[in-house]
Design a protein around this motif. Structure first.
Motif, PDB file in Angstrom:
ATOM      1  N   ILE A 410       0.997  -1.104  -0.147  1.00 37.86           N
ATOM      2  CA  ILE A 410       0.058  -0.044   0.077  1.00 37.86           C
ATOM      3  C   ILE A 410       0.785   1.223  -0.046  1.00 37.86           C
ATOM      4  N   ASN A 411       0.494   2.218  -0.649  1.00 40.01           N
ATOM      5  CA  ASN A 411       1.255   3.376  -0.912  1.00 40.01           C
ATOM      6  C   ASN A 411       0.445   4.421  -0.037  1.00 40.01           C
ATOM      7  N   CYS A 412       1.065   5.023   0.923  1.00 40.21           N
ATOM      8  CA  CYS A 412       0.473   6.223   1.606  1.00 40.21           C
ATOM      9  C   CYS A 412       1.309   7.471   1.445  1.00 40.21           C
ATOM     10  N   SER A 413       0.695   8.580   1.462  1.00 43.10           N
ATOM     11  CA  SER A 413       1.269   9.915   1.145  1.00 43.10           C
ATOM     12  C   SER A 413       2.117  10.396   2.362  1.00 43.10           C
ATOM     13  N   SER A 414       1.562   9.861   3.583  1.00 40.68           N
ATOM     14  CA  SER A 414       2.625  10.191   4.817  1.00 40.68           C
ATOM     15  C   SER A 414       3.215   9.016   5.262  1.00 40.68           C
ATOM     16  N   CYS A 415       3.052   7.744   5.097  1.00 44.58           N
ATOM     17  CA  CYS A 415       3.805   6.598   5.353  1.00 44.58           C
ATOM     18  C   CYS A 415       4.870   6.152   4.426  1.00 44.58           C
ATOM     19  N   GLY A 416       4.686   6.478   3.157  1.00 43.50           N
ATOM     20  CA  GLY A 416       5.345   5.968   2.038  1.00 43.50           C
ATOM     21  C   GLY A 416       4.875   4.391   1.727  1.00 43.50           C
ATOM     22  N   THR A 417       5.982   3.496   1.381  1.00 46.39           N
ATOM     23  CA  THR A 417       5.444   2.211   1.242  1.00 46.39           C
ATOM     24  C   THR A 417       5.264   1.315   2.443  1.00 46.39           C
ATOM     25  N   VAL A 418       3.778   0.898   2.368  1.00 43.95           N
ATOM     26  CA  VAL A 418       3.540  -0.044   3.787  1.00 43.95           C
ATOM     27  C   VAL A 418       3.188  -1.551   3.358  1.00 43.95           C
ATOM     28  N   PRO A 419       3.779  -2.450   3.828  1.00 48.45           N
ATOM     29  CA  PRO A 419       3.251  -3.988   3.305  1.00 48.45           C
ATOM     30  C   PRO A 419       1.934  -4.005   4.107  1.00 48.45           C
ATOM     31  N   VAL A 420       1.230  -4.681   3.324  1.00 49.91           N
ATOM     32  CA  VAL A 420      -0.180  -5.271   3.816  1.00 49.91           C
ATOM     33  C   VAL A 420       0.118  -6.270   4.960  1.00 49.91           C
ATOM     34  N   PRO A 421      -0.540  -5.778   6.195  1.00 49.17           N
ATOM     35  CA  PRO A 421      -0.364  -6.743   7.339  1.00 49.17           C
ATOM     36  C   PRO A 421      -0.810  -8.078   6.873  1.00 49.17           C
ATOM     37  N   GLU A 422      -0.223  -9.227   7.536  1.00 51.16           N
ATOM     38  CA  GLU A 422      -0.332 -10.486   7.260  1.00 51.16           C
ATOM     39  C   GLU A 422      -1.819 -11.111   7.561  1.00 51.16           C
ATOM     40  N   LYS A 423      -2.377 -10.334   8.483  1.00 52.79           N
ATOM     41  CA  LYS A 423      -3.755 -10.699   8.906  1.00 52.79           C
ATOM     42  C   LYS A 423      -4.843 -10.126   7.906  1.00 52.79           C
ATOM     43  N   ASP A 424      -4.332  -9.238   7.047  1.00 50.36           N
ATOM     44  CA  ASP A 424      -5.206  -8.640   6.040  1.00 50.36           C
ATOM     45  C   ASP A 424      -5.219  -9.516   4.631  1.00 50.36           C
ATOM     46  N   LEU A 425      -4.214 -10.387   4.664  1.00 53.13           N
ATOM     47  CA  LEU A 425      -4.302 -11.212   3.240  1.00 53.13           C
ATOM     48  C   LEU A 425      -5.305 -12.319   3.298  1.00 53.13           C
ATOM     49  N   CYS A 440      -9.552   0.185 -11.653  1.00 57.15           N
ATOM     50  CA  CYS A 440     -10.437  -0.177 -10.653  1.00 57.15           C
ATOM     51  C   CYS A 440     -10.343   0.438  -9.295  1.00 57.15           C
ATOM     52  N   LYS A 441     -11.381   1.313  -9.231  1.00 57.90           N
ATOM     53  CA  LYS A 441     -11.457   2.408  -8.356  1.00 57.90           C
ATOM     54  C   LYS A 441     -11.435   1.813  -6.664  1.00 57.90           C
ATOM     55  N   GLU A 442     -12.308   0.546  -6.523  1.00 56.75           N
ATOM     56  CA  GLU A 442     -12.590  -0.081  -5.493  1.00 56.75           C
ATOM     57  C   GLU A 442     -11.463  -0.965  -5.011  1.00 56.75           C
ATOM     58  N   PHE A 443     -10.693  -1.311  -5.869  1.00 57.31           N
ATOM     59  CA  PHE A 443      -9.510  -2.032  -5.534  1.00 57.31           C
ATOM     60  C   PHE A 443      -8.478  -1.078  -5.087  1.00 57.31           C
ATOM     61  N   MET A 444      -8.268  -0.080  -5.808  1.00 55.68           N
ATOM     62  CA  MET A 444      -6.863   0.995  -5.556  1.00 55.68           C
ATOM     63  C   MET A 444      -7.369   1.661  -4.347  1.00 55.68           C
ATOM     64  N   GLU A 445      -8.387   2.151  -3.924  1.00 52.05           N
ATOM     65  CA  GLU A 445      -8.738   3.015  -2.817  1.00 52.05           C
ATOM     66  C   GLU A 445      -8.770   2.120  -1.757  1.00 52.05           C
ATOM     67  N   THR A 446      -7.924   2.484  -0.526  1.00 47.66           N
ATOM     68  CA  THR A 446      -7.892   1.676   0.601  1.00 47.66           C
ATOM     69  C   THR A 446      -7.605   2.597   1.760  1.00 47.66           C
ATOM     70  N   THR A 447      -7.132   2.072   2.877  1.00 48.42           N
ATOM     71  CA  THR A 447      -6.532   2.829   3.932  1.00 48.42           C
ATOM     72  C   THR A 447      -5.106   2.366   4.396  1.00 48.42           C
ATOM     73  N   CYS A 448      -4.539   3.186   4.852  1.00 49.56           N
ATOM     74  CA  CYS A 448      -3.209   2.965   5.191  1.00 49.56           C
ATOM     75  C   CYS A 448      -3.242   2.279   6.623  1.00 49.56           C
ATOM     76  N   PRO A 449      -2.703   1.057   6.483  1.00 54.93           N
ATOM     77  CA  PRO A 449      -2.512   0.160   7.884  1.00 54.93           C
ATOM     78  C   PRO A 449      -1.879   0.486   8.919  1.00 54.93           C
ATOM     79  N   SER A 450      -0.923   1.735   8.577  1.00 55.88           N
ATOM     80  CA  SER A 450       0.031   2.348   9.688  1.00 55.88           C
ATOM     81  C   SER A 450      -0.651   3.533  10.129  1.00 55.88           C
ATOM     82  N   CYS A 451      -1.426   4.636   9.590  1.00 56.27           N
ATOM     83  CA  CYS A 451      -1.829   5.662  10.162  1.00 56.27           C
ATOM     84  C   CYS A 451      -3.293   5.739   9.870  1.00 56.27           C
ATOM     85  N   GLY A 452      -3.713   4.849   9.247  1.00 54.20           N
ATOM     86  CA  GLY A 452      -5.282   5.028   8.808  1.00 54.20           C
ATOM     87  C   GLY A 452      -5.859   6.099   8.032  1.00 54.20           C
TER      88      GLY A 452
END
Ligand code: ANZ
Ligand code: ZN
Length: 814
Positions: A410-425, A440-452
């Motif tokens: 996941i790419n977050c504008s404040s945290c940078g590159t964030v790996p998806v946590p294992e529990k979310d796989l 695919c908008k629904e796929f692309m848009e998500t929340t940052c696992p690190s800062c939310g």
């Protein structure tokens, strides 16, 4: 293929195997992991599949009968472009198309009577599988071996995706689409296979059961080369494997993306135009730069060029040009040089002299030294160190396509590159989509696992070769929900004992799988695998070529309805040209496995495929020849039908036939176990059937018939079961499967004491004795008790000739 397309015998035994649990004898000889490369579910098997799965099924059935605990799984390499294209064209879901194909091909496996362990089936496009592919990607990420980087990448304009270097052939074409690959500057994900360059190179030497051809291809691909880095100017270091030729260096050339080139291009419009225009790979075009470099050995001034033949991503991106001893440099200098090449090797009769042996001459500055010693001396003089380089590049795994495992980042504008946590796989693919995931908008848009906060997913999927780099590990523990595989199971069942597949994977899949295995061993996910090598024995089967008809007037391939009677061209009446070529749609020479199986039965087709060519060779598909096999099978069934448990004492001819049976059975066993001379196995079956026929009426007939039926079982399972059932009926015993039988071993002549052997030495009768079993051994033992033979035997035995038909043993001495 439905049940109705199975021949009577195939249908009968297929149903019986489904309903009766296979009598599992307790295996006594340890594990055996028999694997063949799993197919892409295109929906249709071709004859190449038929070949590899006939071989593989034969060998795993053989191992089972030999008391091994056999793992023989099958699965589907199910991600990839065709599904995505089909989805687009037919307006279906890629997953629906794929699963329908899997179903169709599974029934073709059944039609072939393949005995895979379907309880271990895996499908790489299933979330239960790709969840772990993603987890393993993160394992690389954690280890710092998965990274994102900008760079020049191979772009396939037809499939609209980037490709790994391994997927571009020597002509610069895509392995899949065949399109000429373009270069693009993109930021992509890589796996750091170069970290394992040395281990991958080194451990090739431990693979003593791999074809040397494949090892050589891998070695060349890895391209380990030892040389030196020589600093020729403050900002220019060259990599050379021939430091000994330094005095012959007449220019220096830089890659077009070398920093010096890029800097000078800022102010030099001509250079800027030169580097931005397209050049053919390896082109000897050149552009002269302003700098001049002094040869550190001779003091001569060397012009500096930039040229596309210098690779930007190999060595230091800079070479010293030695026109007298390197072909490429010689070609370049012919175009751009003004003076004659300087030769530094005494042995050079003509230039360029590119051999790597010889003695240095006066011009070299180190006259009399060998090439190797000269290189060392020059490196010492310049204070240069030895340097090992690899041709291998990191593996680019991002693909701009939908039908693959999403990269769990996941790419977050404040945290940078964030790996998806294992529990979310798993990061699930959207079901109803085609085209790149970035759309695919629904796929692309998500929340940052690190800062939310708001964030986006990586838009790319992984190369399908990632999926297949570890499937053989998953087979050891396919139902594991939490882990890709348990360490214990994988460590116990690996390595794969025999891996069968096509030589087209010599580099791609086989190199990647070796890399992954080594990495996972280093991460502690598996252990106790000798040299961390996944595949102990590799067998590459040859291609199947189809009968191809050509109109010799115009060289065109004839469609089936353009072919007249007796192989003539319908339009002209002239005979058609006949060749055997790789099967392809454009040559109208394909064969549908289902069709031939429903025509002849699975056993005949399996035996035919094995019979027609040695495993590694090209197989020419002559359908007419199947008749040889079908005739043999009916003879065999007739022989079994008339078998009887009782019989009289054998004649000496029958004793001889029995001994022939023993030899044939031992040959067959050796071929299946070790040499894989499977074509001779089929001819041995035929000989064995004839020899057993000779035993008719004797008490040797029954055990020989039983043996015959057992040994054909791995190749011809339905016919063996049918015959075995008859034998049990004759014996009035309840049915049990022939596959519950142990592999037979026949003892040569056990004629009992009825045989009185005359023993001769050098043609003179010495004594006689009654034999029980192994006559040869017994003879020597008996003779040693006989004092008068001692001086004769002391001369040394040259040969023992054993003639059972004449009850005779003749010993020849020196
Ligand atoms: C001088 C020389 C003289 C070379 C000679 C060869 C023969 P391998 O063995 O395949 O690793 N080279 C180095 N960097 C290069 C680059 N970025 N692009 C193209 N060529 C490059 O090849 C090493 C040799 O390839 C090096 O040794 C260099 O040429 C060239 F008689 O240096 B040699
Ligand atoms: Zn964040």
């Amino acid at each position: 293929a439905s049940r109705s397309t199975l021949s009577h015998l195939d249908a009968k035994w297929f149903a019986k195997w489904q309903s009766s649990s296979k009598q599992a004898k307790t295996p006594t000889r340890g594990k055996w992991y028999q694997l063949c490369m799993f197919p892409y579910p295109s929906g249709q098997m071709h004859v190449g599949h038929l070949r590899v799965y006939s071989i593989s099924d034969t060998l795993s059935r053989f191992r089972k009968m030999n008391g091994y605990d056999v793992l023989s799984p099958m699965g589907w390499d199910a991600f990839g472009l065709p599904a995505e294209n089909a989805a687009q064209q037919r307006n279906v879901k890629a997953s629906d198309w794929t699963y329908a194909n899997i179903k169709a091909m599974h029934s073709q496996f059944d039609q072939m009577l393949c005995d895979f362990d379907w309880s271990k089936e895996l499908i790489t496009c299933h979330p239960d599988y790709y969840k772990h592919t993603q987890r393993l990607f993160l394992e690389f990420y954690k280890a710092g071996l998965a990274y994102r980087a900008p760079g020049l990448v191979n772009w396939d304009p037809v499939d609209e995706t980037v490709l790994a270097n391994e997927q571009v052939d020597a002509q610069g074409r895509s392995w899949r689409s065949g399109a000429l690959v373009e270069t693009r500057e993109l930021e992509q994900w890589y796996l750091k296979i170069t970290e394992y360059g040395d281990a991958l190179d080194r451990d090739l030497s431990t693979l003593d059961q791999w074809p040397s051809k494949v090892k050589t291809m891998q070695k060349n691909w890895i391209g380990k080369s030892s040389g030196a880095e020589l600093t020729l100017a403050d900002n220019i270091t060259v990599f050379t494997t021939r430091a000994d030729t330094l005095a012959g260096a007449m220019y220096v050339a830089l890659a077009i993306n070398h920093p010096i080139v890029l800097a000078e291009a800022e102010t030099n419009a001509g250079l800027k135009a030169f580097i931005s225009k397209p050049h053919e790979t390896g082109s000897k075009d050149g552009f002269r730069l302003s700098q001049v470099i002094k040869n550190p050995l001779t003091g001569a001034e060397m012009p500096l060029f930039c040229s596309p033949y210098v690779l930007g991503d190999y060595g230091t991106g800079a070479v010293m040009g030695v026109p007298a001893h390197d072909q490429r440099d010689s070609d370049f200098w012919e175009l751009h040089g003004t003076t004659a090449p300087i030769n530094v090797i005494q042995e050079a009769k003509s230039l360029p002299y590119t051999e790597k042996y010889g003695t240095l001459n006066e011009a070299s500055g180190f006259a009399g030294l060998s090439i190797a010693d000269g290189a060392k001396a020059i490196m010492n003089k310049l204070g240069a160190k030895e340097k090992t380089r690899y041709r291998l590049r990191d593996w680019l795994i991002s693909r701009q396509r939908y039908w693959g495992a999403p990269i769990p980042i996941i790419n977050c504008s404040s945290c940078g590159t964030v790996p998806v946590p294992e529990k979310d796989l798993p990061v699930l693919l959207p079901e109803n989509h085609s085209g790149p995931l970035s759309q695919c908008k629904e796929f692309m848009e998500t929340t940052c696992p690190s800062c939310g906060g708001e964030a986006t997913r990586d838009p790319d999927t992984m190369d399908t070769f990632v999926d297949s780099s570890w499937y053989f590990l998953r087979f050891t523990d396919p139902d594991n929900k939490d882990l890709p595989f348990s360490k214990d199971r994988a460590s116990e069942l690996m390595p794969v004992d025999m891996y069968l597949g096509g030589v087209e994977h010599a580099i791609l899949h086989l190199l990647y799988s070796r890399f992954w295995t080594k990495f996972l061993v280093d991460r502690g996910l598996i252990e106790n695998i000798p040299n961390s090598e996944p595949f102990k024995r590799l067998v590459t089967q040859g291609m199947v070529h189809g009968k191809t008809f050509i109109n010799t007037d115009n060289g065109r391939f004839l469609m089936p309805d353009e072919l007249g009677p007796n192989n003539t061209v319908k339009a002209t009446g002239k005979p058609a040209g006949i060749t055997f070529e790789k099967m392809s749609k454009s040559k109208y020479n394909g064969v549908d496995p289902s069709e031939v199986i429903s025509k002849y039965g699975a056993d005949a087709v399996r035996a035919h495929v094995l019979f027609q060519a040695p495993v590694n060779d090209v197989l020419e598909w002559h359908e007419d020849n199947i008749v040889g096999v079908t005739r043999w099978l009916s003879k065999l069934q007739a022989l079994v039908s008339s078998a009887s448990e009782c019989g009289s004492a054998p004649t000496s001819a029958q004793v001889q036939a029995w001994n022939e049976c023993c030899a044939l059975v031992s040959n067959i066993t050796k071929s299946l176990e070790d040499t894989l001379a499977l074509n001779t196995v089929i001819s041995d079956f035929m000989k064995l059937t004839r020899a057993v026929g000779t035993l008719k009426g004797s008490e040797l007939a029954w055990p020989a018939t039983e043996t015959l039926v057992k040994v054909i079982a791995p190749v011809c399972p339905a016919n063996a079961e049918e015959a075995w059932e008859k034998l049990l009926e004759i014996k009035k015993q309840p049915w049990s499967s022939v596959f519950a039988e142990e592999w037979p071993l026949l003892e040569p002549i056990s004629s009992g004491s009825a045989f009185n052997y005359n023993v001769m030495i050098n043609g003179k009768r010495i004594m006689s004795f009654a034999s029980e079993s192994d006559v040869q051994e017994q003879v020597l033992e008996e003779l040693s008790k006989e004092p008068k033979t001692k001086p004769l035997l002391e001369r040394g035995i040259k040969r023992v000739v054993f003639v059972p038909a004449k009850s005779l043993v003749n010993i020849l001495t020196n």
